[in-house]
Design a protein around this motif. Structure first.
Motif, short mmCIF file in Angstrom:
data_model
loop_
_atom_site.label_atom_id
_atom_site.label_comp_id
_atom_site.label_asym_id
_atom_site.label_seq_id
_atom_site.Cartn_x
_atom_site.Cartn_y
_atom_site.Cartn_z
N ALA A 1 0.84 -1.20 0.00
CA ALA A 1 0.00 0.00 0.00
C ALA A 1 0.87 1.25 0.00
CB ALA A 1 -0.92 -0.01 1.22
N LEU B 1 2.25 1.73 -3.55
CA LEU B 1 1.27 2.33 -4.46
C LEU B 1 1.12 3.83 -4.20
CD1 LEU B 1 -1.55 -0.39 -4.55
CD2 LEU B 1 0.32 -0.05 -6.17
N LEU C 1 -3.07 -0.42 -13.70
CA LEU C 1 -3.62 -1.61 -13.05
C LEU C 1 -3.13 -2.90 -13.68
CD1 LEU C 1 -7.32 -0.50 -12.42
CD2 LEU C 1 -5.44 -0.64 -10.76
N ALA D 1 -4.66 -3.87 -7.32
CA ALA D 1 -5.02 -3.39 -5.99
C ALA D 1 -4.48 -4.35 -4.93
CB ALA D 1 -6.54 -3.26 -5.87
N ASN D 2 -4.38 -3.85 -3.70
CA ASN D 2 -3.76 -4.61 -2.62
C ASN D 2 -4.42 -5.97 -2.42
OD1 ASN D 2 -2.45 -5.35 -0.14
ND2 ASN D 2 -2.08 -3.19 0.22
#
Length: 250
Positions: free
Chosen positions: A121, A124, A136, A141-142
């Protein structure tokens, strides 16, 4: 990728060194870029895209205050670069990054999983600060990044055929749907058999329901589990590459 808006002189110099570093040498035949494409089953363009993101990750590690974690695609580039030991340790780290960038795999367990989730996180967030929103297709995403990491395995494509597993509905809905189907089938079976063996009719619904329930539970556990990617494990087997890839800047 970078616009140098409000960048320090040191950050600009670092990015220019990283972005100018070549990972291709056609005279070598199977250079790092082409080897990456072959091993991952990627096109040359996708391999180049992953290497571009790897450059960005290395830049972020060079300016970060703490450890960061790459995406799976970037991690694959990092793994491959690490085995080119002379290039990585004698040129890239000392001459380009100016630091010793070590790869730290996970030791497994929930605490490690949480740590790498936090590091990813942070990665990012740092990426967005310096380069804008991360793409993406290279930076998931995490939650997706750490979905079932222990299920990733290397496969010899010369000996095995890879067929994607079907994506099943959420496990709870699968059991509910299976139960309804089992009940409907059991009711129909009982009605059909009532005229043949009335004294044994009551057994059939329970036998059919039990059989279908076992099949549904087996499918839900072996063909993908929950649609959100969580397998309900305790994280003790998160030792696969999908859950590792932290950096330790020395």
């Amino acid at each position: 990728m970078a616009e140098f808006t409000d960048w320090s002189v040191q950050a600009i110099a670092l990015w220019r060194r990283v972005s100018a570093y070549s990972f291709e040498n056609p005279e070598d035949g199977l250079d790092l870029t082409r080897r990456l494409a072959r091993e991952q089953g990627w096109t040359i363009e996708r391999a180049r895209g992953a290497i571009h993101e790897y450059r960005g990750f290395c830049f972020l590690c060079g300016i970060a205050d703490g450890p960061l974690t790459p995406s799976p695609e970037v991690d694959e580039v990092w793994h491959l670069h690490l085995i080119h030991t002379r290039d990585y340790w004698q040129q890239f780290c000392p001459q380009v990054l100016g630091i010793a960038l070590h790869h730290g795999p996970t030791r497994g367990g929930q605490a490690e999983r949480r740590r790498y989730c936090e590091q990813y996180a942070r990665t990012l967030a740092s990426y967005e600060r310096w380069f804008g929103p991360p793409p993406l297709d290279f930076w998931p995403a995490n939650r997706e990044r750490f979905a079932n990491p222990a299920r990733m395995r290397r496969v010899d494509l010369r000996r095995h055929l890879i067929v994607p597993r079907p994506r099943l509905p959420n496990r709870r809905w699968l059991v509910v749907i299976g139960g309804l189907l089992a009940g409907a089938l059991a009711t129909g079976t009982a009605a059909a058999l009532s005229s043949i063996a009335p004294e044994r009719t009551w057994r059939f619904p329970f036998m059919v329901i039990a059989f279908i329930f076992v099949i549904v539970v087996w499918l839900s556990s072996s063909l993908g589990g929950d649609s959100d990617g969580s397998d309900g494990s305790d994280g003790s087997d998160d030792g696969g590459d999908g859950g590792c890839g932290g950096c330790d800047c020395g």
